[in-house]
Design a protein around this motif. Structure first.
Motif, PDB file in Angstrom:
ATOM      1  N   SER A 235     -10.304  18.094  -1.970  1.00 58.73           N
ATOM      2  CA  SER A 235     -10.017  16.667  -1.826  1.00 58.73           C
ATOM      3  C   SER A 235      -8.530  16.433  -2.036  1.00 58.73           C
ATOM      4  O   SER A 235      -7.843  17.234  -2.662  1.00 58.73           O
ATOM      5  CB  SER A 235     -10.814  15.873  -2.860  1.00 58.73           C
ATOM      6  OG  SER A 235     -10.337  14.556  -2.946  1.00 58.73           O
ATOM      7  N   ARG A 236      -8.015  15.336  -1.501  1.00 56.92           N
ATOM      8  CA  ARG A 236      -6.655  14.928  -1.884  1.00 56.92           C
ATOM      9  C   ARG A 236      -6.701  14.439  -3.323  1.00 56.92           C
ATOM     10  O   ARG A 236      -7.745  14.046  -3.836  1.00 56.92           O
ATOM     11  CB  ARG A 236      -6.172  13.797  -0.968  1.00 56.92           C
ATOM     12  CG  ARG A 236      -5.612  14.266   0.364  1.00 56.92           C
ATOM     13  CD  ARG A 236      -4.424  15.172   0.198  1.00 56.92           C
ATOM     14  NE  ARG A 236      -3.393  14.575  -0.651  1.00 56.92           N
ATOM     15  CZ  ARG A 236      -2.502  13.686  -0.225  1.00 56.92           C
ATOM     16  NH1 ARG A 236      -2.513  13.289   1.044  1.00 56.92           N
ATOM     17  NH2 ARG A 236      -1.613  13.189  -1.044  1.00 56.92           N
TER      18      ARG A 236
ATOM     19  N   TYR B 107      -7.050   9.657  -0.327  1.00 62.18           N
ATOM     20  CA  TYR B 107      -8.212   9.737  -1.220  1.00 62.18           C
ATOM     21  C   TYR B 107      -8.919   8.383  -1.301  1.00 62.18           C
ATOM     22  O   TYR B 107     -10.142   8.299  -1.209  1.00 62.18           O
ATOM     23  CB  TYR B 107      -7.763  10.175  -2.614  1.00 62.18           C
ATOM     24  CG  TYR B 107      -8.861  10.117  -3.660  1.00 62.18           C
ATOM     25  CD1 TYR B 107      -9.750  11.158  -3.818  1.00 62.18           C
ATOM     26  CD2 TYR B 107      -9.009   8.992  -4.469  1.00 62.18           C
ATOM     27  CE1 TYR B 107     -10.753  11.100  -4.755  1.00 62.18           C
ATOM     28  CE2 TYR B 107     -10.015   8.923  -5.413  1.00 62.18           C
ATOM     29  CZ  TYR B 107     -10.885   9.978  -5.557  1.00 62.18           C
ATOM     30  OH  TYR B 107     -11.880   9.907  -6.488  1.00 62.18           O
ATOM     31  N   GLU B 108      -8.096   7.341  -1.455  1.00 63.02           N
ATOM     32  CA  GLU B 108      -8.642   5.985  -1.550  1.00 63.02           C
ATOM     33  C   GLU B 108      -9.524   5.664  -0.344  1.00 63.02           C
ATOM     34  O   GLU B 108     -10.609   5.123  -0.472  1.00 63.02           O
ATOM     35  CB  GLU B 108      -7.479   5.000  -1.567  1.00 63.02           C
ATOM     36  CG  GLU B 108      -7.382   4.124  -2.784  1.00 63.02           C
ATOM     37  CD  GLU B 108      -6.111   3.307  -2.694  1.00 63.02           C
ATOM     38  OE1 GLU B 108      -6.047   2.414  -1.829  1.00 63.02           O
ATOM     39  OE2 GLU B 108      -5.174   3.600  -3.456  1.00 63.02           O
ATOM     40  N   CYS B 109      -9.008   6.025   0.832  1.00 67.63           N
ATOM     41  CA  CYS B 109      -9.732   5.755   2.083  1.00 67.63           C
ATOM     42  C   CYS B 109     -11.066   6.502   2.091  1.00 67.63           C
ATOM     43  O   CYS B 109     -12.117   5.940   2.391  1.00 67.63           O
ATOM     44  CB  CYS B 109      -8.864   6.191   3.259  1.00 67.63           C
ATOM     45  SG  CYS B 109      -9.647   6.003   4.864  1.00 67.63           S
ATOM     46  N   PHE B 110     -11.022   7.776   1.713  1.00 63.68           N
ATOM     47  CA  PHE B 110     -12.217   8.600   1.699  1.00 63.68           C
ATOM     48  C   PHE B 110     -13.211   8.067   0.664  1.00 63.68           C
ATOM     49  O   PHE B 110     -14.412   7.984   0.914  1.00 63.68           O
ATOM     50  CB  PHE B 110     -11.835  10.051   1.371  1.00 63.68           C
ATOM     51  CG  PHE B 110     -12.930  11.051   1.604  1.00 63.68           C
ATOM     52  CD1 PHE B 110     -13.189  11.529   2.874  1.00 63.68           C
ATOM     53  CD2 PHE B 110     -13.703  11.513   0.548  1.00 63.68           C
ATOM     54  CE1 PHE B 110     -14.193  12.459   3.089  1.00 63.68           C
ATOM     55  CE2 PHE B 110     -14.711  12.442   0.762  1.00 63.68           C
ATOM     56  CZ  PHE B 110     -14.955  12.914   2.031  1.00 63.68           C
ATOM     57  N   GLU B 111     -12.691   7.707  -0.486  1.00 62.32           N
ATOM     58  CA  GLU B 111     -13.532   7.194  -1.564  1.00 62.32           C
ATOM     59  C   GLU B 111     -14.261   5.935  -1.118  1.00 62.32           C
ATOM     60  O   GLU B 111     -15.432   5.722  -1.420  1.00 62.32           O
ATOM     61  CB  GLU B 111     -12.650   6.896  -2.783  1.00 62.32           C
ATOM     62  CG  GLU B 111     -13.416   6.568  -4.044  1.00 62.32           C
ATOM     63  CD  GLU B 111     -12.499   6.105  -5.161  1.00 62.32           C
ATOM     64  OE1 GLU B 111     -11.506   5.408  -4.876  1.00 62.32           O
ATOM     65  OE2 GLU B 111     -12.781   6.431  -6.324  1.00 62.32           O
ATOM     66  N   GLU B 112     -13.547   5.111  -0.359  1.00 60.51           N
ATOM     67  CA  GLU B 112     -14.115   3.828   0.060  1.00 60.51           C
ATOM     68  C   GLU B 112     -15.109   4.009   1.212  1.00 60.51           C
ATOM     69  O   GLU B 112     -16.209   3.476   1.194  1.00 60.51           O
ATOM     70  CB  GLU B 112     -12.958   2.933   0.488  1.00 60.51           C
ATOM     71  CG  GLU B 112     -13.328   1.509   0.766  1.00 60.51           C
ATOM     72  CD  GLU B 112     -12.109   0.771   1.286  1.00 60.51           C
ATOM     73  OE1 GLU B 112     -11.036   0.883   0.693  1.00 60.51           O
ATOM     74  OE2 GLU B 112     -12.246   0.105   2.331  1.00 60.51           O
ATOM     75  N   LEU B 113     -14.731   4.825   2.208  1.00 59.98           N
ATOM     76  CA  LEU B 113     -15.541   4.897   3.421  1.00 59.98           C
ATOM     77  C   LEU B 113     -16.657   5.935   3.346  1.00 59.98           C
ATOM     78  O   LEU B 113     -17.676   5.791   4.009  1.00 59.98           O
ATOM     79  CB  LEU B 113     -14.648   5.196   4.623  1.00 59.98           C
ATOM     80  CG  LEU B 113     -13.599   4.134   4.938  1.00 59.98           C
ATOM     81  CD1 LEU B 113     -12.678   4.605   6.043  1.00 59.98           C
ATOM     82  CD2 LEU B 113     -14.266   2.824   5.329  1.00 59.98           C
TER      83      LEU B 113
ATOM     84  N   GLY C 256      -2.308  18.394  -3.544  1.00 59.40           N
ATOM     85  CA  GLY C 256      -1.305  17.338  -3.559  1.00 59.40           C
ATOM     86  C   GLY C 256      -0.830  16.810  -2.223  1.00 59.40           C
ATOM     87  O   GLY C 256      -0.064  15.866  -2.188  1.00 59.40           O
ATOM     88  N   SER C 257      -1.256  17.388  -1.115  1.00 53.31           N
ATOM     89  CA  SER C 257      -0.759  16.867   0.165  1.00 53.31           C
ATOM     90  C   SER C 257      -1.745  17.198   1.279  1.00 53.31           C
ATOM     91  O   SER C 257      -2.591  18.077   1.145  1.00 53.31           O
ATOM     92  CB  SER C 257       0.602  17.477   0.491  1.00 53.31           C
ATOM     93  OG  SER C 257       0.443  18.857   0.754  1.00 53.31           O
ATOM     94  N   ASN C 258      -1.612  16.480   2.409  1.00 55.69           N
ATOM     95  CA  ASN C 258      -2.461  16.768   3.562  1.00 55.69           C
ATOM     96  C   ASN C 258      -2.244  18.193   4.059  1.00 55.69           C
ATOM     97  O   ASN C 258      -3.177  18.867   4.474  1.00 55.69           O
ATOM     98  CB  ASN C 258      -2.158  15.782   4.693  1.00 55.69           C
ATOM     99  CG  ASN C 258      -2.839  14.442   4.475  1.00 55.69           C
ATOM    100  OD1 ASN C 258      -3.814  14.343   3.737  1.00 55.69           O
ATOM    101  ND2 ASN C 258      -2.320  13.419   5.103  1.00 55.69           N
ATOM    102  N   GLY C 259      -0.989  18.634   4.000  1.00 62.93           N
ATOM    103  CA  GLY C 259      -0.671  19.992   4.433  1.00 62.93           C
ATOM    104  C   GLY C 259      -1.383  21.032   3.577  1.00 62.93           C
ATOM    105  O   GLY C 259      -1.855  22.044   4.084  1.00 62.93           O
TER     106      GLY C 259
ATOM    107  N   SER D 211       0.792  -1.229   0.000  1.00 62.14           N
ATOM    108  CA  SER D 211       0.000   0.000   0.000  1.00 62.14           C
ATOM    109  C   SER D 211       0.828   1.284   0.000  1.00 62.14           C
ATOM    110  O   SER D 211       1.855   1.382   0.661  1.00 62.14           O
ATOM    111  CB  SER D 211      -0.893  -0.007   1.233  1.00 62.14           C
ATOM    112  OG  SER D 211      -1.336   1.283   1.516  1.00 62.14           O
ATOM    113  N   THR D 212       0.320   2.268  -0.732  1.00 64.41           N
ATOM    114  CA  THR D 212       0.951   3.584  -0.702  1.00 64.41           C
ATOM    115  C   THR D 212       0.566   4.345   0.563  1.00 64.41           C
ATOM    116  O   THR D 212       1.221   5.307   0.931  1.00 64.41           O
ATOM    117  CB  THR D 212       0.506   4.434  -1.905  1.00 64.41           C
ATOM    118  OG1 THR D 212      -0.908   4.366  -2.001  1.00 64.41           O
ATOM    119  CG2 THR D 212       1.118   3.926  -3.174  1.00 64.41           C
ATOM    120  N   THR D 213      -0.522   3.920   1.209  1.00 67.81           N
ATOM    121  CA  THR D 213      -0.911   4.585   2.453  1.00 67.81           C
ATOM    122  C   THR D 213       0.012   4.166   3.573  1.00 67.81           C
ATOM    123  O   THR D 213       0.460   4.977   4.385  1.00 67.81           O
ATOM    124  CB  THR D 213      -2.354   4.206   2.837  1.00 67.81           C
ATOM    125  OG1 THR D 213      -3.158   4.266   1.682  1.00 67.81           O
ATOM    126  CG2 THR D 213      -2.891   5.117   3.898  1.00 67.81           C
ATOM    127  N   VAL D 214       0.283   2.850   3.626  1.00 68.14           N
ATOM    128  CA  VAL D 214       1.125   2.327   4.698  1.00 68.14           C
ATOM    129  C   VAL D 214       2.597   2.595   4.389  1.00 68.14           C
ATOM    130  O   VAL D 214       3.419   2.657   5.296  1.00 68.14           O
ATOM    131  CB  VAL D 214       0.872   0.816   4.890  1.00 68.14           C
ATOM    132  CG1 VAL D 214       1.481   0.341   6.187  1.00 68.14           C
ATOM    133  CG2 VAL D 214      -0.620   0.523   4.893  1.00 68.14           C
TER     134      VAL D 214
END
Lengths: 398, 273
Positions: B151-152, B159-165, B180-183, B32-35
């Protein structure tokens, strides 16, 4: 200097074309072996230099080959039709959609905006540098303008995101009103001058021109009233989101300035002092000389400068990625610069990271189709500017 | 062509043999790119603690991480979702027993400007905002301004997490702005009164307001006890329980150490107990 030498210099231009740099026509007489050796090293040296010179051309060629190679897997008629006609860009959706119309429109929009900002400012600055400012001042001002080109684009992007976007959101109306005046006053002044000149010429046939001052004053009043009305209107506009096409256009315009100033200033300089002196000798004022002689003489170079500025703006990535909002939508209405847009370059930069592995190759190859579109636009622009310069030369008989 | 295939197989098997032979000093992670950022930060610190150990972290997506683990080309698959039954079955077929380790929790607070009077939204309302069905804060009891949706980029695990949940795989409206970033999400929400956005827990401070979802405020506690709806566990999968005292075991359990928890929080995830 003897006569032959003078003749040689006079013929230099012609000889450069006719002799392919081989041994001078009346050189030393050498033995057959020495001549062969000379010819061999000559060939070697020339080949080496040719190789070095062609590296960049080969690089362009290979960039083109590799982009086309990676773009081809995406190219089926159905996908390409979607790509060019649909505005739905959902690369990670299921099923994914790759409609890039809105993205291409966004690219075009910010580029046109940047050109509108940069061209009048840039040409005015170039004229000022080459014909108006004293030489000592020019030596200071030109490097300062060129510093703009040295600022990294991420710094511009940061400024656009952190300073300019909130400013547009909080004081959008006021900023727009100021912009109306900034652009309206010079454009209006120019329009008044030209229009009053034309009108007065038509009103008084032959003879002296009268009433130009009166017509100009009347027109100026109309322009001022129009500007006041426009700026009042602009001041009431509320900007929802500061990261929009206007923000990016202004920043990109500033970024394209040094290119446009430098290239068109060189072109104006290249027009030469003989031309200017000739014009003065005929009794023209400085303004007439600049407008009627110098700028027309340099118009080829100025066109090239505009196209280079255009290419600078369309290829810029970091600023648009940070400050354009990246919303893949067609603005409503289409000329609305206050809405977020997405550009080709930002899409390539933003979607490249994951595209390769996660959602399959389609998402990866579509980015190369975008790169190809950008490359073709650059290629077209470049050819166009070459054509302008070539046509200019031909007309001048050089 | 034939030689190419043979060569590939030879190279692959040499690679796999090499992987097992050097298990003592090399740990390979994929997924995963998240992890990924978390695993990289863990790896960096772990390698400092254990000189001579080499850890490589690839980010090719959760699905590819699972594939790598099943094919024996990595020791740990990092995943932002649980393994699907068919993946577990495929693993069992190859004699790989996938064991899950929840190393952190990814919670996404929904952020608004501090001046926004709203304090609570339902998950459905957030979804409707991003779908473009709700376009004005007035419709939710707020001021009469158009909602600016941040949105990210579609490239990110966030984004993936938000899209899914939240989005349940439905497509966002076309006027959603991507950053492009959380910041950058925090920056945009902080400076835009009409904005709504989402970012990792670490990006919440006084300059942005994290609103409650379905009446639950986002924090480490509600993320851990699963009452906050926009949260998901992040996994590391290994082939069987790693042997006690092995480097692999130490690395997989690094998240439990004080340093591991500190790193987890710094990256923006919630450490698990």
């Amino acid at each position: 200097m003897d006569e032959a030498g003078a003749q040689g210099i006079a013929d230099k231009g012609a000889r450069e074309v006719t002799t392919r740099g081989c041994c001078p026509p009346s050189g030393l007489l050498l033995s057959a072996g020495a001549r062969r050796r000379q010819r061999f090293f000559h060939f070697l040296g020339q080949g080496f230099l040719f190789g070095v010179a062609s590296v960049s051309a080969i690089a362009v060629f290979f960039i083109f080959i590799f982009i086309v190679r990676d773009a081809l897997p995406f190219c089926t008629w159905a996908r390409l039709r979607d790509f060019f006609t649909s505005t739905r860009w959902y690369p990670s959706g299921s099923p994914p959609e790759f409609g890039a119309l809105a993205i291409m429109y966004g690219s075009m929009m910010v580029t046109v905006g940047a050109v509108v900002v940069a061209v009048p400012l840039g040409i005015a600055a170039a004229v000022c540098l080459s014909d108006v400012l004293p030489f000592s001042l020019r030596q200071v001002v030109k490097p300062v303008i060129e510093i703009l080109a040295a600022i990294p684009s991420v710094a511009y992007g940061f400024f656009a995101l952190v300073v300019f976007a909130p400013l547009l959101q909080d004081h959008g109306g006021r900023v727009l009103a100021i912009l109306v005046w900034l652009f309206g006053v010079p454009v209006g002044a120019l329009a008044v001058l030209v229009a009053s000149d034309m009108l007065s010429r038509r009103l008084t046939s032959g003879g002296e021109r009268r009433g130009q001052g009166l017509i100009a004053a009347a027109l100026a009043t109309v322009v001022v009233i129009a500007l006041v009305w426009l700026s009042r209107r602009a001041a009431t506009i509320q900007i929802d989101s500061g990261t929009n096409a206007l923000n990016v256009s202004l920043i990109l315009g500033i970024m394209a300035l040094p290119t446009i100033v430098s290239v068109s200033e060189d072109a104006l300089q290249a027009a030469g002092s003989e031309l200017r002196e000739g014009s003065y000798a005929l009794g023209a004022t400085r303004a007439e000389t600049i407008l009627n002689v110098v700028i027309p003489a340099a118009s080829g170079g100025i066109s090239a400068a505009i196209i280079l500025g255009f290419m600078r703006a369309i290829g810029e990535t970091m600023v648009v990625w940070m400050a354009s909002g990246n919303a893949a939508q067609l603005p409503r209405p289409l000329y609305n610069y206050l809405m977020p847009v997405r550009t080709l370059t930002a899409t390539i930069a933003g979607d490249m990271g994951e595209a390769d592995h996660v959602t399959g190759s389609e998402r990866y190859h579509v980015l190369f189709v975008m790169a190809l579109v950008l490359l073709l636009i650059s290629f077209a622009c470049n050819s166009f500017s070459e054509w302008i310069i070539w046509r200019r030369r031909k007309r001048l008989g050089v | 062509m034939k030689y190419g295939v043979v060569g590939g197989i030879v190279a692959l098997s040499v690679g796999v043999i090499h992987l097992f032979a050097s298990q003592q000093t090399t740990i390979v992670l994929d997924g995963s790119t998240t992890v990924g950022p978390l695993a990289k930060a863990f790896a960096e610190h772990f390698m400092q603690q254990h000189p001579g150990v080499k850890i490589t972290v690839s980010e090719s997506g959760s699905g590819n991480g699972a594939k790598s683990l099943i094919n024996g080309t990595c020791h740990i698959a990092t995943m932002s979702r649980a393994m699907k039954p068919e993946e577990v079955a495929a693993a069992a077929e190859k004699g790989v027993k996938a064991v899950a380790h929840v190393v952190a929790i990814d919670a996404l607070p929904v952020l608004v400007h501090p001046s926004n009077p709203l304090t609570n939204l339902t998950l459905a309302q957030v979804k409707d905002i991003y779908l473009g069905k709700i376009t004005n804060w007035k419709e939710l009891g707020g001021p009469d301004v158009r909602i600016v949706k941040i949105s990210r980029d579609t490239n990110s695990g966030t984004y993936e997490c938000f899209e899914e949940l939240v989005m349940k795989k439905e497509k966002m409206a076309d006027d959603v702005e991507y950053v492009g970033s959380n910041g950058a999400v925090r920056q945009r929400v902080m400076t835009t009164p009409a904005a709504i956005g989402y970012a990792g827990l670490a990006f919440v401070d006084k300059k942005v307001k994290a609103i409650s979802i379905n009446g639950v405020a986002p924090c480490a506690e509600t993320a851990r006890n699963k009452t906050y709806p926009i949260a998901r566990p992040l996994y590391m999968y290994t082939n069987g329980e790693p042997p006690q005292g092995s480097l692999l075991e130490q690395f997989v359990n690094f998240y439990k150490t004080a340093k591991g928890r500190e790193i987890t929080e710094a990256i923006g995830f919630v450490p698990v107990n």
